[in-house]
Design an enzyme around this catalytic site. Sequence first.
Site, PDB file in Angstrom:
ATOM      1  N   ARG A   1      -5.203  70.328  -1.217  1.00  0.00           N
ATOM      2  CA  ARG A   1      -4.527  71.541  -0.742  1.00  0.00           C
ATOM      3  C   ARG A   1      -4.793  71.805   0.748  1.00  0.00           C
ATOM      4  O   ARG A   1      -3.840  72.037   1.496  1.00  0.00           O
ATOM      5  CB  ARG A   1      -4.904  72.744  -1.605  1.00  0.00           C
ATOM      6  CG  ARG A   1      -4.255  72.710  -3.004  1.00  0.00           C
ATOM      7  CD  ARG A   1      -4.815  73.795  -3.898  1.00  0.00           C
ATOM      8  NE  ARG A   1      -6.268  73.647  -4.026  1.00  0.00           N
ATOM      9  CZ  ARG A   1      -7.104  74.623  -4.302  1.00  0.00           C
ATOM     10  NH1 ARG A   1      -6.652  75.853  -4.478  1.00  0.00           N
ATOM     11  NH2 ARG A   1      -8.382  74.392  -4.402  1.00  0.00           N
TER      12      ARG A   1
ATOM     13  N   ASN B   1      -2.682  74.848  -7.071  1.00  0.00           N
ATOM     14  CA  ASN B   1      -2.947  73.995  -8.238  1.00  0.00           C
ATOM     15  C   ASN B   1      -2.340  74.629  -9.474  1.00  0.00           C
ATOM     16  O   ASN B   1      -2.378  75.849  -9.631  1.00  0.00           O
ATOM     17  CB  ASN B   1      -4.460  73.900  -8.499  1.00  0.00           C
ATOM     18  CG  ASN B   1      -5.163  73.009  -7.494  1.00  0.00           C
ATOM     19  OD1 ASN B   1      -4.544  72.152  -6.876  1.00  0.00           O
ATOM     20  ND2 ASN B   1      -6.459  73.213  -7.349  1.00  0.00           N
TER      21      ASN B   1
END
Lengths: 771, 339
Positions: free
Chosen positions: A21, A39
């Site tokens: 990320r 996520n």
Amino acid sequence: MSSCNGIAIRVRGQVQGVGFRPFIWQLARESHLRGDVFNDSEGVLIRLCQPVDGDAFIRTMRERLPPLARVDAVESSPCQFDEAPTDFAISRSVAGVVNTRIAPDTATCPACLADIVRDGDRRQHYPFTNCTHCGPRFSIIRQVPYDRPFTSMADFPLCPACQQEYDNPADRRFHAQPNACPECGPSLTLYDNAGHPLAQREQALTEAVDALRAGQIVAIKALGGYHLAVDASNDQAVSTLRQRKHRPSKPFALMVADLAMAHTLVQLNDAEAAALTSPAAPIVLLRPRTDAPLAASVAPGMAQLGVMLASNPLQHLLMKRMGRALVMTSGNASGRPPCIDDGHALAELGPIADRLLAHNRAIVNRVDDSIVMVEGGQRQLLRRARGFVPSPLPLPGGFEQADGVLAYGADLKNTFCVLRQGQALLSAHLGDLSDPQLFASYQHNLTRFPALFDFQLRQRACDSHPGYLSSQLARQHSQDGLPCHDIDHHHAHLAACLADNGQPLDTAPVLGLVLDGLGWGGSDTEHQLWGGEILLADYRQCRYLEGLPPVALPGGDLAARAPWRNLVAHLDEACHDWEEWSLPELERLQQKPLGLLRQGIASGLNCPEASSAGRLFDAAAALLTPVFEQQHFEGEAAMVLEGLAWQAVKGELTPLPEPDEIDLSALWYGLLQGLASERPRPELALQFHQQLAAALAGRVLYQARHHQVDRVVLSGGVMQNRLLQRLLVQSLNGHGLIVLRHHHVPANDGGLALGQALIAWARQTDRKEQA
Amino acid sequence: MTERITLAHGSGGQAMQRLIKERFLAQFDNAELARMEDQAQLALAPMMAAGDRLAFATDSFVVDPIEFPGGDIGKLAVCGTVNDLAVGGALPHSLSVGLILEEGLEMAVLDRLITSLAATARAAGVQVVTGDTKVVHRGSCDKIFINTSGIGVIPSHRQLGAHRVQPGDLILVNGTLGDHGAAILQARGELALSGTLESDCQPLNGLVEAMLAAGPVHAMRDATRGGVAAVCNEIAEVAGLRLTLKESALPIHPQVRGISEILGLDPLLMANEGKLVAFVAAEHAEAVLAAMRAHPSGREAAIIGAVEPAASHQVLVEGLYGTCRQLLMPVGEQLPRIC
Ligand SMILES: [Fe+3]
Ligand SMILES: [Mg+2]
Ligand SMILES: [Zn+2]
Ligand SMILES: [Zn+2]
């Protein structure tokens, strides 16, 4: 605010807990894109506002992936933002079903390595340094999702400085679950062998190095288990370790600080150097230099030396101070599984080690060191564990729907395998199930592994050997009503190799040359125990074509331990007049209780016949090498024989012309005549390899022509013999056959579970289609 | 000319009557059998005085060869059923004997077997009270098959059974393991051993009485086919416990040890015909062991292991240097597993 249009990019694979990320966050910021990333249960979802060149973004993403990220699939689709975002953000993860992809433990990255040696760095000399690109993963996880409270780092609350790193998307340690520093993380303690603490933290490290330099044995807690370490240049120290471990001859693996140190011990080509420095940091089998500063007792009689690089900060710090290679062997008493529990370690390793260098972070999952060799420029895994597990193995075409299968593996070098969502999860190498402790942890892992990976069990597969512990357990578990498939041993070897080479589910049949110690062959032949067969098979069917002739195993499993037993059986079979030859090599055989043994063979009393390539090598080793009486570890006789043969290889290796038949009688008389005319034994050992390879290749070529097949699988534990493998490949390639060898899955029984699982799946899809 | 069994001996006619009267009744010499009725009639009162439960067991015997060092199929047929009764704590009372004879069996051999059977029954203190004889065509059976069934009385205070085995119990055997299996191999000519190796074939009811007089026993089994391995696995499974045997404590005849070392046969898996495995609380084990050793059938008795609590049942064998292996329920013949 107004809404806006955008694209949603769905990324599947190993993308959580690996710095994915923040990587996307940086990528988006570089291109001034707006949107978010988070996520969820399927992996990672990236949303980008228009205008955006989605293809270009995905291309850059794939090119610059963080080291631990593995992308299986990327899909993009249009999406709608209710509120147009003003910048790019990392959003909270969506709760619900968790993505269960866990990364393997990974060698310390260059950035962390720099941290621990940098003067004034707050992690200088800190042995538990890591980041999102490196460090412990699988070995510390108790349950999914991979979050600090569910790992053995739960006992170490982050200090403010570490918390800041953890929270900052621009930091290399953003959401690094095992993030730690001397302030808040695990710490070292050095104990004496009675468990009394001697020193803490850096002092513990210093004193451990002093002990090693003085020739003492130190047990060291690593990522997935304990090691026993000793100065590899100190022959007396290494011999003491052998005595205390009741391990007279099995070669020890070595650890070196870096490639430069490796070069002082072994000859390295580029592919081998790449294997050594890969993130998995496995043990690599390499050719020792004659001038290597090593004790003779490290790997007596072996043509290869197992070497690995330091791969966690503790090992780096240790090796740097040590300045020379260490024996680094797994921490277990002989015949026992390696310890992961501190209490166990003290009880089992206390009598072996002088000091224990331990720390207060628990090992949750045992992971042994992996072993790799490079042959024909390509890596071949011989033991798949640390650095590889639990990464799923991609499956070839046709297996996209494969799911719900649990395969129990073999009894030796056990691994088990789960098929889930079109991928195979192969467990870490466990070992010999006849050890009750190991069997208990096998049972434990069989229930735990599927839970870790959110797996719905629908069918089982096991070896068809009626006496295998693993098979008996599988059948016992199948009293729950789920189907249990019996899979023949050598078919499973072959299928594992097919998958390792990307051959699709509906592949046309291939030839398989499967050479190993022993496996249940079933009803195709009169003898039920195989180990040297040429098969015609795909994932569903397997047909016996021909193989080595069956020869008695005098004393059953005793034959696998005592090479001389196989020499009796082979000579009795192949050279009826062998007792009339007066050779010193045969005198020791005459001393054996041949009468009783022959009666046993004649009446079939625990002397079943087997077409075993492994036992044929044992027999030849009993004639040509010192390994006559007893093998102290599995494969010793064959490894010493191979080592002997390599001594005779000068320059290019050349295969012999292929004969029309497998004539073991000619092979054995050749060796006896060679001994009678006092030819050097290395030459005879090489001759044995060459003649056997030529004979087997000749039969494979015949069968290939006869069945019009152009691909041949080489599998089975005997394929770990590099010399034999190379000779076979040269012969078969020379005649235009395509040779499929193992790469990511071991050719030995460690790869068996994958083959079992795939065959079970293939057979049941077959039935469904016909129904 | 050698006298042999013919089909007429099983016809129910004169030949059969003569066979039974002249060759069987004389040997057994008991009033109940001599009545020649279709059934034996046994008085209940003395049995009820001796105990509160009737034990009932049956076993069939097929063995090649039918005569071997230390015994024969006749002796075996009595010992098998008597021992099955005895290890349950029963006092063996009477037996039935069913004979299946192959046409052509030598009469002299049959005489020897019946003599042996009768002598063993006398030694064990049981009466053969009923019987049956059939003759089958040559090739339909191998010389002679015998079935025996038996009843016995269990004294009211005796409670033996696998479910009574407790953690902490010690495991006892009454002597060397695998003798019968090895003797049979030798007798078949598959192994020509020097020295004499005899089957341990013997009735165990006398020994059992001596043991029970010395102390309480939780369970006993006779370790026949499948050997001690089979018995231990059965007990472990029923009791849900772990049984750990000590390799160094196993009593093994030197010749049997020699064969097992050369041929890789495991004496724990080899058959016995006069060996029982007993489970006794630790505090009584020495007394029971002493009683066993004082009895002719238990001179080489030994404590071979212990019972421990366990999450799942298993049988372990501890070897030298702390090695340890699982001992599984035998699956057919021993098969190599090492790849
Ligand atoms: Fe195998
Ligand atoms: Mg019985
Ligand atoms: Zn790092
Ligand atoms: Zn910290």
